[in-house]
Design a protein around this motif. Structure first.
Motif, PDB file in Angstrom:
ATOM      1  N   GLY B  73     -15.650   5.931  25.128  1.00  0.00           N
ATOM      2  CA  GLY B  73     -16.960   6.568  25.039  1.00  0.00           C
ATOM      3  C   GLY B  73     -17.066   7.865  25.808  1.00  0.00           C
ATOM      4  O   GLY B  73     -17.425   8.902  25.249  1.00  0.00           O
ATOM      5  N   PHE B  74     -16.734   7.830  27.099  1.00  0.00           N
ATOM      6  CA  PHE B  74     -16.931   9.018  27.920  1.00  0.00           C
ATOM      7  C   PHE B  74     -16.027  10.153  27.448  1.00  0.00           C
ATOM      8  O   PHE B  74     -16.456  11.301  27.342  1.00  0.00           O
ATOM      9  N   GLU B  75     -14.765   9.805  27.147  1.00  0.00           N
ATOM     10  CA  GLU B  75     -13.829  10.849  26.698  1.00  0.00           C
ATOM     11  C   GLU B  75     -14.319  11.492  25.402  1.00  0.00           C
ATOM     12  O   GLU B  75     -14.202  12.699  25.222  1.00  0.00           O
ATOM     13  N   ILE B  76     -14.846  10.657  24.498  1.00  0.00           N
ATOM     14  CA  ILE B  76     -15.318  11.209  23.225  1.00  0.00           C
ATOM     15  C   ILE B  76     -16.403  12.243  23.478  1.00  0.00           C
ATOM     16  O   ILE B  76     -16.350  13.364  22.969  1.00  0.00           O
ATOM     17  N   ARG B  77     -17.379  11.878  24.338  1.00  0.00           N
ATOM     18  CA  ARG B  77     -18.486  12.809  24.551  1.00  0.00           C
ATOM     19  C   ARG B  77     -18.038  14.056  25.309  1.00  0.00           C
ATOM     20  O   ARG B  77     -18.454  15.176  25.008  1.00  0.00           O
ATOM     21  N   LEU B  78     -17.135  13.866  26.267  1.00  0.00           N
ATOM     22  CA  LEU B  78     -16.619  15.018  27.017  1.00  0.00           C
ATOM     23  C   LEU B  78     -15.843  15.944  26.087  1.00  0.00           C
ATOM     24  O   LEU B  78     -16.053  17.165  26.073  1.00  0.00           O
ATOM     25  N   GLY B  79     -14.967  15.352  25.284  1.00  0.00           N
ATOM     26  CA  GLY B  79     -14.140  16.152  24.385  1.00  0.00           C
ATOM     27  C   GLY B  79     -14.987  16.938  23.415  1.00  0.00           C
ATOM     28  O   GLY B  79     -14.748  18.129  23.197  1.00  0.00           O
ATOM     29  N   PHE B  80     -16.005  16.290  22.848  1.00  0.00           N
ATOM     30  CA  PHE B  80     -16.826  17.027  21.892  1.00  0.00           C
ATOM     31  C   PHE B  80     -17.655  18.093  22.579  1.00  0.00           C
ATOM     32  O   PHE B  80     -17.964  19.120  21.973  1.00  0.00           O
ATOM     33  N   GLY B  81     -17.998  17.892  23.853  1.00  0.00           N
ATOM     34  CA  GLY B  81     -18.649  18.972  24.591  1.00  0.00           C
ATOM     35  C   GLY B  81     -17.758  20.194  24.632  1.00  0.00           C
ATOM     36  O   GLY B  81     -18.183  21.312  24.323  1.00  0.00           O
ATOM     37  N   SER B 136     -20.359  11.156  18.835  1.00  0.00           N
ATOM     38  CA  SER B 136     -21.013  11.182  20.143  1.00  0.00           C
ATOM     39  C   SER B 136     -22.143  10.177  20.193  1.00  0.00           C
ATOM     40  O   SER B 136     -22.311   9.452  21.185  1.00  0.00           O
ATOM     41  N   VAL B 137     -22.933  10.147  19.132  1.00  0.00           N
ATOM     42  CA  VAL B 137     -24.087   9.237  19.132  1.00  0.00           C
ATOM     43  C   VAL B 137     -23.610   7.787  19.179  1.00  0.00           C
ATOM     44  O   VAL B 137     -24.193   6.953  19.882  1.00  0.00           O
ATOM     45  N   ALA B 138     -22.518   7.492  18.474  1.00  0.00           N
ATOM     46  CA  ALA B 138     -22.011   6.124  18.509  1.00  0.00           C
ATOM     47  C   ALA B 138     -21.557   5.756  19.914  1.00  0.00           C
ATOM     48  O   ALA B 138     -21.872   4.673  20.426  1.00  0.00           O
ATOM     49  N   SER B 139     -20.850   6.670  20.567  1.00  0.00           N
ATOM     50  CA  SER B 139     -20.306   6.322  21.875  1.00  0.00           C
ATOM     51  C   SER B 139     -21.373   6.381  22.961  1.00  0.00           C
ATOM     52  O   SER B 139     -21.183   5.877  24.060  1.00  0.00           O
ATOM     53  N   LEU B 140     -22.518   6.991  22.630  1.00  0.00           N
ATOM     54  CA  LEU B 140     -23.588   7.090  23.628  1.00  0.00           C
ATOM     55  C   LEU B 140     -24.143   5.708  23.959  1.00  0.00           C
ATOM     56  O   LEU B 140     -24.509   5.425  25.094  1.00  0.00           O
ATOM     57  N   ARG B 141     -24.257   4.846  22.968  1.00  0.00           N
ATOM     58  CA  ARG B 141     -24.770   3.490  23.182  1.00  0.00           C
ATOM     59  C   ARG B 141     -23.858   2.498  22.480  1.00  0.00           C
ATOM     60  O   ARG B 141     -24.141   2.077  21.354  1.00  0.00           O
ATOM     61  N   PRO B 142     -22.751   2.126  23.108  1.00  0.00           N
ATOM     62  CA  PRO B 142     -21.855   1.160  22.457  1.00  0.00           C
ATOM     63  C   PRO B 142     -22.475  -0.221  22.352  1.00  0.00           C
ATOM     64  O   PRO B 142     -21.921  -1.098  21.661  1.00  0.00           O
ATOM     65  N   ASP B 143     -23.636  -0.431  23.008  1.00  0.00           N
ATOM     66  CA  ASP B 143     -24.298  -1.736  22.908  1.00  0.00           C
ATOM     67  C   ASP B 143     -25.238  -1.803  21.706  1.00  0.00           C
ATOM     68  O   ASP B 143     -25.992  -2.753  21.552  1.00  0.00           O
TER      69      ASP B 143
ATOM     70  N   TRP C 180     -26.052  28.370  28.510  1.00  0.00           N
ATOM     71  CA  TRP C 180     -26.051  27.395  27.423  1.00  0.00           C
ATOM     72  C   TRP C 180     -24.870  26.438  27.484  1.00  0.00           C
ATOM     73  O   TRP C 180     -24.826  25.458  26.740  1.00  0.00           O
ATOM     74  N   VAL C 181     -23.899  26.751  28.343  1.00  0.00           N
ATOM     75  CA  VAL C 181     -22.709  25.885  28.372  1.00  0.00           C
ATOM     76  C   VAL C 181     -23.049  24.435  28.747  1.00  0.00           C
ATOM     77  O   VAL C 181     -22.605  23.509  28.061  1.00  0.00           O
ATOM     78  N   PRO C 182     -23.843  24.183  29.822  1.00  0.00           N
ATOM     79  CA  PRO C 182     -24.049  22.774  30.198  1.00  0.00           C
ATOM     80  C   PRO C 182     -24.632  21.940  29.059  1.00  0.00           C
ATOM     81  O   PRO C 182     -24.280  20.768  28.903  1.00  0.00           O
ATOM     82  N   ALA C 183     -25.495  22.549  28.241  1.00  0.00           N
ATOM     83  CA  ALA C 183     -26.148  21.772  27.186  1.00  0.00           C
ATOM     84  C   ALA C 183     -25.146  21.195  26.201  1.00  0.00           C
ATOM     85  O   ALA C 183     -25.394  20.157  25.584  1.00  0.00           O
ATOM     86  N   ALA C 184     -23.982  21.843  26.055  1.00  0.00           N
ATOM     87  CA  ALA C 184     -22.978  21.316  25.122  1.00  0.00           C
ATOM     88  C   ALA C 184     -22.491  19.948  25.573  1.00  0.00           C
ATOM     89  O   ALA C 184     -21.985  19.173  24.778  1.00  0.00           O
ATOM     90  N   PHE C 185     -22.656  19.673  26.875  1.00  0.00           N
ATOM     91  CA  PHE C 185     -22.217  18.382  27.391  1.00  0.00           C
ATOM     92  C   PHE C 185     -23.401  17.418  27.505  1.00  0.00           C
ATOM     93  O   PHE C 185     -23.343  16.445  28.245  1.00  0.00           O
ATOM     94  N   GLY C 186     -24.466  17.712  26.763  1.00  0.00           N
ATOM     95  CA  GLY C 186     -25.687  16.927  26.871  1.00  0.00           C
ATOM     96  C   GLY C 186     -25.547  15.493  26.382  1.00  0.00           C
ATOM     97  O   GLY C 186     -26.433  14.671  26.621  1.00  0.00           O
ATOM     98  N   ALA C 187     -24.444  15.171  25.702  1.00  0.00           N
ATOM     99  CA  ALA C 187     -24.276  13.794  25.244  1.00  0.00           C
ATOM    100  C   ALA C 187     -23.560  12.943  26.285  1.00  0.00           C
ATOM    101  O   ALA C 187     -23.381  11.750  26.083  1.00  0.00           O
ATOM    102  N   LEU C 188     -23.179  13.562  27.407  1.00  0.00           N
ATOM    103  CA  LEU C 188     -22.348  12.810  28.360  1.00  0.00           C
ATOM    104  C   LEU C 188     -23.104  11.679  29.037  1.00  0.00           C
ATOM    105  O   LEU C 188     -22.593  10.584  29.192  1.00  0.00           O
ATOM    106  N   TYR C 189     -24.329  11.968  29.487  1.00  0.00           N
ATOM    107  CA  TYR C 189     -25.051  10.968  30.282  1.00  0.00           C
ATOM    108  C   TYR C 189     -26.420  10.705  29.684  1.00  0.00           C
ATOM    109  O   TYR C 189     -27.016  11.577  29.046  1.00  0.00           O
ATOM    110  N   LEU C 190     -26.940   9.505  29.965  1.00  0.00           N
ATOM    111  CA  LEU C 190     -28.294   9.178  29.529  1.00  0.00           C
ATOM    112  C   LEU C 190     -29.326   9.524  30.586  1.00  0.00           C
ATOM    113  O   LEU C 190     -30.523   9.524  30.321  1.00  0.00           O
TER     114      LEU C 190
END
Lengths: 203, 282, 234, 90
Positions: B73-81, B136-143, C180-190
């Motif tokens: 999950g975390f790697e997927i979101r980081l990588g896509f960032g 990303s959306v899938a890995s955001l909430r794996p539950d 705008w760079v940080p926003a690209a990582f906006g999916a990292l945390y809730l």
């Protein structure tokens, strides 16, 4: 960023331009790179097919009953004849007998069209019997490989059509382009010979 | 005009500055550099960070899909960032190639160039971005409900493979342009190698139908052979662009606006007096 | 024709900016829904008829005007064509990336509309649509970054003695790209500043976008005037 | 018509046709019952590749082409049957 280009001059020297143009001089080399690459890409498909055939031998054998050997043999003969005609067209072209050459090119294209029609009717018959792409692993290979080959046939027909137009027009007759188009068409024939063996004849 | 510019200094930064200021093809070269850099970042994101490539098995059970998203999950979101920051620079590559097509000697070269740009940008926007979002959306909430995770999983790979038409068409346009181009900006043999690329794009389409075997999205034919051909072609293409940029005429006389600056009513100063350059004939 | 109408394209930009702000105010919350809301809470938000109506009306307006800044960006691309690299690929690249940004916004817009369209859906499904909407809205800043970097690069390449855009436009674009760079990582945390309602992903991004468009409008307006005089002289 | 029988293309074509019929005979046997037979499979593949080499040499005129081309096409012709044999029997 651009710094790594720094030591090169901004424009090509005349010697470099010469070299680049000489590299391009023979258009045959161009199509040949494609043909050799295509042969090897198809070779990798053939090996993949053989592997799956080995793994699912029974499935492949029973699925092969759905193929019509008659169609396969007919298609092979049509392409072989077309290659013969095209070789004759090229011979005529080299003898500067352009009218005859045009006729043989047309005959080649007619064979190609016969192949297309025959291939499509063969598919229609098979699909009518419930043998479709998703039936089993063999049918996937069969429809896919023959489909890709048919795509090559269609491109080959386009190339031959262009060749015919050039032969008809005295201002742009050119044996070199004719040889490129002919080489492509013969490759289509060559690939079919192997596809015929692998799909229809292996046991 | 490069003869009139000051000599190229030594040192990386100074050289780069010199080129940005005096190289009439500076924009082309920067666009060229963005290609290897952005493609390498993309490759790194797909293959090492997100574990999106090589693709996992399409016939995974729902439990395995949940496990996949939980594990990476975390790697997927980081990588896509990382990818989302860098992907727009692939547009520079499309712009560069489209522009080079416009410079070719073929009928309606400009239209062919626009067509190339439209096709390739469309493919990049839909293929890369949609799969990045669903993943990303899938890995955001794996539950989440496992069925929904599986839906997102399928949507990821099918939107990735299902947008091949854009690239196919872009590649087809480029191929035609190269083969029809009388100025031979690119060598003809390179045009023929482009055919490998677009034919292999055709061949992934069964991946949207079958779930196992060589034609599925992780299969030998639909993924591995296709990708090997694509990467091999990509290496050739970077070199070919390099030579094409060297051969093409610069986009514009860089000093045209300097000449305009000499006209009354503008705040510019005389070029000849400040930089020792003589104005170019129009 | 009154002379001011020669400038309709650029003048549309502040008007559409106002409309965007109005639609933003119509949206039920000024800050995004917290990503930590449970599926039931998200479903409850969209089932509330007041909220759903406001989401729908705001989204209809955004739907109409989501591509509205195109006038500004096309004008900027036109000015890029007059710079010293003009005629090269950069102006086309700039237009393509701006289109990409608008497409992503349109996708987000559709996801929200679908969420509000049938609020009696399973809460899990509503939450999924809501997630897709916010991620599509927050994360694809790559297009904005590409836009800003392309323009900054063009400005820096422009020759020093007769710039089309002043040099501060280049630096403004660099700053905006960084913001705008940080926003690209906006999916990292809730939770936290990088979550889609965090200050890095939401406030900084939206704020920068507003300032950026206002400043670029000013820059395009003055450049247009100056260049019109210059072309007249030429 | 004269061009059809000029040079070696006519005998080559005839040979290819005969060999095609031969491989069809090998494969179809007495009836249409599909029996697994690795020998038949390999025989038809080898025949196909030999035919392919004749097409390459006689029709495509690879014999007169540059060296890299002759070498690569022969690598393909020589390499494909063993690769398929290994794949069919591992």
């Amino acid at each position: 960023m651009a710094s790594t280009n720094a030591d090169s001059s901004l424009d090509l020297t005349p010697a470099e331009i010469d070299k680049a143009q000489r590299h391009d001089a023979n258009p045959l080399d161009g199509i040949w790179i494609f043909i050799v690459g295509d042969l090897f890409i198809f070779g990798s498909y053939f090996v993949t097919y053989a592997l799956w055939r080995n793994w699912q031998h029974d499935v492949f054998l029973s699925a092969q009953r759905n193929l019509n050997l008659g169609f396969g043999l007919f298609n092979t003969m049509v392409l072989l004849v077309s290659s013969w005609f095209l070789a004759a067209a090229l011979k005529a072209m080299r003898a500067a007998d352009w009218d005859t050459s045009g006729r043989w090119t047309l005959a080649t294209m007619a064979c190609g069209l016969v192949f297309v029609v025959s291939k499509i009717s063969e598919w229609t018959v098979e699909v009518g019997h419930g043998f479709v792409f998703t039936s089993n692993m063999f049918s996937q290979f069969y429809f896919w490989t023959t489909g890709v080959h048919l795509l090559h046939v269609l491109f080959g027909l386009l190339a031959l059509f262009r060749l015919y137009l050039e032969v008809k027009d005295p201002t742009c007759r050119n044996v070199a382009t004719a040889e490129s188009a002919a080489a492509f068409w013969h490759m289509v024939d060559l690939l079919w010979l192997v596809i015929f063996a692998l799909m229809y004849l292996t046991r | 005009m490069s003869a009139a510019a000051p000599p190229i200094p030594s040192g990386m930064v100074a050289k780069a500055r010199w080129h940005l200021r005096h190289n009439p093809k500076a924009d082309l070269w920067v666009a060229w550099w963005s290609i290897p850099i952005a493609y390498n970042i993309m490759g790194m994101v797909y293959f090492t960070i997100t574990h999106m490539m090589p693709p996992p098995d399409p016939s995974k059970s729902q439990a395995e899909v949940v496990e996949f998203f939980t594990r990476y999950g975390f790697e997927i979101r980081l990588g896509f960032g990382v990818m989302l920051v860098s992907l727009a620079f692939l547009v520079w590559a499309n712009g560069l190639i489209g522009w080079l097509i416009m410079k070719m000697d073929l009928p309606h070269a400009k239209a062919w160039g626009y067509a190339y740009m439209l096709a390739m940008c469309g493919g990049g926007f839909t293929g890369a971005y949609m799969s990045a979002f669903t993943m990303s959306v899938a890995s955001l909430r794996p539950d989440r409900d496992p069925a929904m995770l599986q839906l997102l999983y399928d949507a990821t790979y099918i939107s990735f493979d299902g947008t091949m038409g854009f690239f196919l068409f872009g590649s087809l346009i480029w191929t035609y342009a190269i083969l029809a181009d009388k100025s031979r900006l690119f060598p003809k043999w390179f045009g023929y190698t482009c055919i490998w690329n677009f034919t292999t794009e055709f061949l992934v389409s069964p991946a949207v139908i079958v779930q196992t075997g060589p034609f599925s999205w992780n299969g030998t034919i639909a993924f591995w052979i296709d990708t090997i051909v694509y990467i091999g072609w990509q290496v050739i293409y970077v070199f070919m662009l390099y030579y094409a940029i060297k051969r093409v005429d610069p986009p514009k006389d860089r000093f045209r606006s300097m000449r305009l600056a000499n006209l009354p009513g503008s705040r510019g100063t005389s070029v000849a007096s400040t930089s020792g350059l003589s104005p170019q004939p129009a | 024709m009154p002379r001011i109408l020669d400038h309709t394209l650029l003048l549309s930009v502040p008007v559409i900016g106002m409309i965007w702000i109005a639609a933003f105010l119509v949206f039920p919350t000024w800050t995004p829904l917290p990503p930590t809301l449970s599926a039931a809470d998200v479903a409850a938000f969209y089932s509330d008829s007041g909220n759903a109506t406001r989401v729908q009306y705001a989204m209809i307006v955004f739907n109409w005007f989501e591509i509205g800044m195109v006038g500004l960006y096309a004008m900027i691309a036109l000015q890029m064509g007059r710079m010293s690299h003009g005629g090269g690929p950069l102006a086309w690249v700039y237009m393509a990336v701006t289109l990409g940004g608008a497409c992503m916004f349109a996708a987000a817009n559709c996801f929200w509309i679908v969420a509000a369209y049938r609020p009696d859906r399973a809460p899990e499904a509503i939450q999924l649509l809501n997630d897709l909407g916010w991620i599509c809205f927050s994360v694809p800043t790559g297009f904005l970054i590409g836009q800003a970097v392309t323009l900054a690069f063009a400005v820096f390449l422009d020759d020093r003695d007769g710039r089309v855009f002043p040099i501060w436009v280049g630096w403004l674009n660099v700053l905006a790209a960084i913001a705008w760079v940080p926003a690209a990582f906006g999916a990292l945390y809730l939770t936290g500043p990088l979550a889609w309602n965090g200050w890095l992903t939401f406030d900084l991004r939206i704020g920068t976008f507003a300032i950026y468009n206002a400043a670029m409008f000013a820059a395009a307006w003055t450049a247009r005037n100056r260049l019109a005089e210059r072309d007249l002289a030429a | 018509m004269q061009y059809l029988f000029k040079g070696r293309i006519a005998p080559v074509w005839l040979g290819l046709t005969i060999v095609t019929l031969l491989s069809w005979l090998i494969s179809s046997g007495q009836d249409n019952v599909m029996k697994p037979d690795l020998t038949v499979s390999m025989a038809v593949v080898v025949i196909a590749v030999i035919k392919a080499r004749f097409v390459l040499r006689e029709f495509m005129e690879v014999g007169h082409a540059s060296r890299w081309l002759r070498v690569l096409s022969d690598v393909w012709v020589v390499g494909l049957p063993p690769a398929i044999l290994v794949a069919l029997s591992v």
